[in-house]
Design an enzyme around this catalytic site. Sequence first.
Site, PDB file in Angstrom:
ATOM      1  CB  SER A 186     -55.954 -29.801 -30.393  1.00 61.98           C
ATOM      2  OG  SER A 186     -55.302 -30.989 -30.782  1.00 61.98           O
ATOM      3  CG  HIS A 197     -53.890 -33.959 -26.722  1.00 56.82           C
ATOM      4  ND1 HIS A 197     -52.851 -32.104 -26.990  1.00 56.82           N
ATOM      5  CD2 HIS A 197     -54.562 -33.781 -27.717  1.00 56.82           C
ATOM      6  CE1 HIS A 197     -54.018 -31.728 -28.513  1.00 56.82           C
ATOM      7  NE2 HIS A 197     -54.609 -32.557 -28.350  1.00 56.82           N
ATOM      8  CD  GLU A 247     -51.277 -29.390 -26.460  1.00 56.93           C
ATOM      9  OE1 GLU A 247     -51.496 -30.648 -25.756  1.00 56.93           O
ATOM     10  OE2 GLU A 247     -51.516 -29.054 -27.445  1.00 56.93           O
TER      11      GLU A 247
END
Length: 305
Positions: free
Chosen positions: A115, A275, A210
């Site tokens: 992330s 996630h 992502e």
Amino acid sequence: MTEVRRPRRLRGGDRVAVVAPAGPLVASRLEAGSAHLRDWGLEIDVMPAVLTRHERFPYLAGDDAARAADFRAAWLDPQYAAVFCGRGGYGVQRLLQHLDLDELAGVDKVLVGFSDITALHEALNAQGLVTIHGPMAAAVEQLGALEGRERLHDLLFEPESVKDLLAPRSARTMVPGTADGRLLGGNLVLLAASLGTPTSVRPDGIVVLEDVSEDGYRVDRLLTQLLRSGWFDHVTGLVIGDFSETDDQGLVSEVVRERLEPLGVPMVEGASIGHEELNLAIPLGLPVRLDATAGTLTPLLPPLS
């Protein structure tokens, strides 16, 4: 071609450090996640600023200088075999100006996170270092997923045992074909936000993407920004991971297809990277082979030495 530098694999008894380079951590979640790491025989040290919170900006785990000092100390200390990021959120980009990346690049050490940690992956991968994009120390919901926990363990301790980075779930073919290259990328927002900064790098291999909480039009805007900048010009293949908590999964898939199919490179979607509860760890910076027709992603070297 950038020389590939693979840190050594972990062994029982290794000491590792937990840092918080982005958002603040919840102590109970950190302890629950760290218990999994201790079960693997690792000794855990939590760096001093990890459980602090910025006085003015509560979305940051302490001030930038303190977070940077924690990361630098953990990375340069030879007693630590790996540095695990506690969580993502936001803040790593603010950290980079406080770090000497050439100094950090002189150390071959395992980095684990994803992330917001994409900003660190991008900088270290550019120096040839292989890093681990995967569940973090306080991400209990992901370390609690058996398949994801086993993948992270195998990459760290038995890296030659990982034969297909997309297994056990299957990815879907978007554009058939095969391609080789270093595996790069990560979080779409962070990669787009890096453009125009000293750490932005145009990838020359297989790219994984992502994200979370980005609706269809925003995914469109981010991909268009990268396309217009020429960021995809040397990409040889694409792995599309999870785009979680979006307004319309079908719309996001259509946006990705419309924006990226014209590149004509092999591409898969639906990889369990991101996630969701299952977040399969992958080695960024490592040479891999993408077979988009078969839906496989094969390491061409053991991820760690």
